[in-house]
Scaffold this active site. Structure first.
Site, PDB file in Angstrom:
ATOM      1  N   TYR A  91       3.680  -5.251 -15.565  1.00  0.00           N
ATOM      2  CA  TYR A  91       3.594  -5.005 -14.130  1.00  0.00           C
ATOM      3  C   TYR A  91       4.825  -5.644 -13.497  1.00  0.00           C
ATOM      4  CZ  TYR A  91       1.485  -4.875  -9.425  1.00  0.00           C
ATOM      5  OH  TYR A  91       1.218  -4.643  -8.099  1.00  0.00           O
ATOM      6  N   ASP A 132       3.596  -0.227 -14.677  1.00  0.00           N
ATOM      7  CA  ASP A 132       4.082   0.023 -13.324  1.00  0.00           C
ATOM      8  C   ASP A 132       5.443  -0.642 -13.239  1.00  0.00           C
ATOM      9  OD1 ASP A 132       4.718   0.084 -10.660  1.00  0.00           O
ATOM     10  OD2 ASP A 132       2.811  -0.748  -9.953  1.00  0.00           O
ATOM     11  N   HIS A 179      -2.669   4.380  -7.603  1.00  0.00           N
ATOM     12  CA  HIS A 179      -1.887   4.907  -8.712  1.00  0.00           C
ATOM     13  C   HIS A 179      -2.802   5.779  -9.567  1.00  0.00           C
ATOM     14  CE1 HIS A 179       1.630   1.969  -8.608  1.00  0.00           C
ATOM     15  NE2 HIS A 179       0.767   1.401  -7.790  1.00  0.00           N
TER      16      HIS A 179
END
Length: 265
Positions: free
Chosen positions: A116, A155, A253
């Protein structure tokens, strides 16, 4: 789990998903989605949990969690059908390992990393931190890659090219589309990694993995492609399918997926 570790897989399915808070995802049917996707390795970001805060039954999967030291902030997790040889949390740099941003699983034939990447902030107040992270993370991946191929799902907090967001001209200097962030992502790819979605869909437009709740972006399909599965260039020939699962709700998302001809054993 009987017989699980001896199972040899030829085609494997990987999923990466920023769940925007694991408890919220659970309220929005996460377990049903998880079962339907039936991934071999399922990486998650932004779980926002503390240790022992949630316990779930994922029969047939091993669970690995990396929690942020800040309560209800960031964090990652991986559910996998195949037990890894080793598990590592973080990238070995204390400055970047406080928020549970990365987990690495080692298998005989590859590493799987879920990550992340830090957001640069609405006013780009964390851009310097983000750029330093990019450099440290790239160095970490190259160290892994020197040993065996790497698969990265996460991500990445960047829309790489204008095709990767709905309004590139309006967002040129905004977090996730600054020149510095885009250049760093290019450096990562140029160091030996493939963006699997673009590898198979080089010109596909109007497909995104993130939409702001604030502006009803999903309804308008005004979004950003921030979520990726990358692989070492040496694995390119093994890529079968790479998709963005835009129809799946439950977060701001959506999941991204990869199917490869590769064995974890």
């Amino acid at each position: 789990m009987r017989g699980l570790d001896k199972e040899r897989r030829i085609t494997m399915k990987f999923i990466s998903w920023n769940v925007n808070g694991f408890r919220a995802a659970m309220r929005h049917g996460f377990l049903d989605t998880f079962k339907e996707l039936n991934a071999d390795i399922f990486g998650m970001q932004d779980i926002r949990l503390s240790p022992n805060e949630v316990s779930i039954d994922t029969t047939g999967y091993y669970q690995y969690w990396n929690y942020s030291k800040e309560k209800s902030f960031d964090g990652t997790a991986i559910f996998t059908k195949i037990k890894p040889l080793a598990v590592a949390n973080g990238i070995g740099v204390s400055e970047f390992d406080q928020q549970g941003r990365t987990i690495t699983l080692e298998y005989p034939n590859f590493y799987f990393v879920t990550t992340y990447v830090p957001f640069s902030g609405e006013q780009l107040q964390r851009l310097d931190f983000r750029i330093a992270w990019d450099q440290a993370f790239r160095k970490y991946l190259l160290k892994l890659e020197a040993n065996k191929p790497v698969i990265i799902g996460g991500d990445m907090s960047v829309a790489h090219e204008p095709i990767d967001l709905a309004q590139p001209s309006e967002n040129h200097h905004h977090a996730g589309f600054t020149e510095q962030e885009r250049d760093d992502f290019t450096k990562l790819l140029n160091s030996g990694f493939t963006d699997t979605f673009r590898y198979l869909h080089p010109n596909e437009k109007d497909i995104y993995s993130y939409w702001s709740y604030r502006y009803h972006g999903r309804e308008k399909n005004e979004g950003w492609r921030l979520d990726y599965i990358l692989v070492s260039n040496s694995l390119d020939s093994k890529i079968k399918k790479a998709n963005i699962l835009t129809e799946i709700p439950g977060s701001d998302h959506c999941p991204v997926s990869l199917e490869m001809d590769i064995s974890a054993n």
